[in-house]
Enzyme design. Structure first.
Site, short mmCIF file in Angstrom:
data_model
loop_
_atom_site.label_atom_id
_atom_site.label_comp_id
_atom_site.label_asym_id
_atom_site.label_seq_id
_atom_site.Cartn_x
_atom_site.Cartn_y
_atom_site.Cartn_z
N LYS A 186 0.85 -1.20 0.00
CA LYS A 186 0.00 0.00 0.00
C LYS A 186 0.88 1.25 0.00
CE LYS A 186 -3.93 1.90 2.64
NZ LYS A 186 -4.82 1.67 3.81
N SER A 214 -9.73 1.85 2.69
CA SER A 214 -8.84 2.57 1.82
C SER A 214 -7.85 1.69 1.07
CB SER A 214 -8.08 3.62 2.63
OG SER A 214 -7.23 3.00 3.56
N SER A 244 -9.86 -0.51 6.88
CA SER A 244 -9.28 -0.37 5.54
C SER A 244 -8.62 -1.61 4.94
CB SER A 244 -8.25 0.75 5.53
OG SER A 244 -8.92 1.97 5.35
N1 GLN Z 1 -13.14 4.08 6.17
C1 GLN Z 1 -12.48 4.48 7.37
C2 GLN Z 1 -12.07 5.92 7.27
O1 GLN Z 1 -12.41 6.53 6.34
C3 GLN Z 1 -11.30 3.59 7.64
C4 GLN Z 1 -10.06 3.98 6.99
C5 GLN Z 1 -8.88 3.13 7.37
O2 GLN Z 1 -9.01 2.11 8.02
N2 GLN Z 1 -7.69 3.60 6.99
O3 GLN Z 1 -11.44 6.46 8.12
#
Ligand code: GLN
Length: 457
Positions: free
Chosen positions: A58, A133, A157
């Site tokens: 990532k 994400s 994410s």
């Molecule tokens: N969807 C969540 C957010 O927008 C989780 C994001 C993540 O785990 N990096 O913060």
């Protein structure tokens, strides 16, 4: 090529031992070349990787000599001067880093629609998002571009994109994997973890990346063999399915899948109870105070001086303002603003302190459930992959994280495993365990996966 796309880690390592490892990397680059025109899972590709098992990282994790963009304009041109600890460990274990995968800007989002480099498309339906994400990592694994990938998980994410793409995503217990070289989002919640085709592959990767790290003082000194229960028969478990899995807001098709999952577990002799975990309903509000608060502090380092983008202006203050104003996208800006507000003197007690208390309550409730149950089960996401551009209200968007957030707030391990489809779209089931029960959780998930496969065959 079709054969390569299906390769698991174990088979890839056999291959590496017995033949020319260069082949694996070549195949991976070939598939990326073909698939990524549509998927856009990668932000950058390493055309000359070392020999090894192809893996995607990532793009908020440092890989020496490659750009770390965090899918943000503000980091464009920033070349990582060192390998993250997880990357160092991967190299030592004969993995080849073939590229950096797409994400929502600074990992803030659930669809990669907030990436400055375009959305990642779902391999099951290119009109739909891959989730986020870590959407790039999930799409890259699901499409067979790489054999495995690393993601980061602050509120879901790793697990949610894995669910959307029909692969396995594992968020380890807080403290098991070093974050040295991960660009911090919300430090009390962030964990790095694997996205893979099988549960066994996640366990194999955990054996590589976990462990105490001098460079990250939040890591714990525990020796765990994450593969110890893989492929073994497990005793009968006591499973708590959260009643909230059937709340309104959860798609009907997913509710049906949950019922099917309960019947499946019972058919294997496990004991399933429906347990009311009412505190889940506070998780989104709590998270969207705590995470932005930490964001407002963590992202202050991006000021036009130290990293990436600088917009010159008359005076230092103007340079900061311009660089940050132009460099950050809307969602990141929204969170910095919310976090600055929730931490401000006048509102700290009402928001940040209160959220910390509710966080504690959620943790305590889960601990209580774990006194009588081995695992807690929910859907990973209340919905399946949605169409690109179809969700515009941030509150609707944030609600998607309702089931994944509790594990981050409480520091627990949680895994998303594929459990069939609704229409043509994959569904993920999330299994959570007590802190540091990671090996047992992986063992249980592996067991379910094998039984599912046996049923299919
Ligand atoms: N969807 C969540 C957010 O927008 C989780 C994001 C993540 O785990 N990096 O913060």
């Amino acid at each position: 090529m079709e054969e390569f796309k299906k390769l698991t880690l174990r088979r890839a390592f056999d291959f590496l031992e017995n033949s020319n490892g260069q082949k694996l990397v070549e195949k991976s680059l070939e598939v990326i070349e073909n698939e990524d025109k549509i998927l856009n899972a990668f932000i950058s590709v390493n055309k000359n990787p070392e020999i090894g098992v192809p893996i995607g990282i990532k793009d908020n994790i440092n890989v020496l000599g490659m750009e770390t963009t965090c899918a943000s304009k503000i980091l464009k041109g920033y070349i990582a001067p060192y390998d993250a600890t997880v990357v160092k460990k991967l190299r030592a274990a004969k993995f080849a880093i073939v590229g950096k995968t797409n994400l929502d800007e600074f990992a803030m989002g659930a669809s990669t629609e907030y990436s400055a480099f375009g959305v990642t498309r779902n391999p099951h339906d290119a009109e739909r998002v891959a989730g986020g994400s870590s959407g790039g990592s999930a799409a890259a694994v699901a499409s067979g571009e790489v054999i495995a990938a690393l993601g980061s998980d602050t509120g879901g994410s790793i697990r949610q994109p894995a669910a959307f793409c029909g692969v396995v995503g594992f968020k380890p217990s807080y403290g098991l994997v070093s974050r040295y070289g991960l660009v911090a989002f919300a430090s009390s919640l962030d964990q790095i973890g694997p996205i893979t085709k099988t549960v066994e592959d996640s366990a194999i990767l955990m054996n590589v990346i976990a462990g105490r790290d001098e460079n990250d003082s939040t890591t714990v000194d525990r020796k765990i063999d994450f593969t110890q229960f893989i492929g073994k028969d497990m005793p009968k478990m006591k499973i708590a399915v959260a009643k909230q899995s059937f709340n309104e807001g959860v798609e009907d098709g997913i509710k049906e899948k949950m019922q099917e999952f309960i019947r499946f577990c019972e058919s294997l002799g496990h004991n399933v109870d429906i347990v009311d975990i009412d505190e889940i309903k506070y998780s989104v509000a709590t998270y969207y105070i705590i995470a932005p608060s930490e964001v407002s502090s963590n992202l202050s380092r991006f000021d036009g001086v130290k990293y990436g983008l600088r917009i010159n202006a008359d005076g230092l203050r103007q340079m900061y303002e311009k660089s940050r104003g132009i460099g950050f996208g809307d969602e990141v800006r929204r969170r910095i603003l919310i976090g600055t507000f929730t931490l401000s003197a006048a509102y700290y007690d009402a928001y940040f302190e209160k959220a910390q208390k509710v966080r504690r309550k959620i943790s305590m409730k889960l601990s209580e459930v774990f006194e009588t149950h081995d695992f807690v089960v929910t859907p990973t996401s209340p919905i399946t992959a949605f169409k690109v551009g179809s969700v515009s209200d941030p509150l609707v968007y944030y609600m998607m994280d309702i089931f994944t957030i509790p594990a981050n707030l409480a520091g627990l391990p949680a895994i998303s495993i594929p459990f069939g489809k609704v229409a043509h779209l994959p569904v993920g089931i999330q299994i959570m365990g007590p802190r540091f029960s990671d090996a047992k959780l992986l063992g249980f998930a592996d067991n379910l996966e094998r039984c599912l496969k046996a049923n299919e065959d």
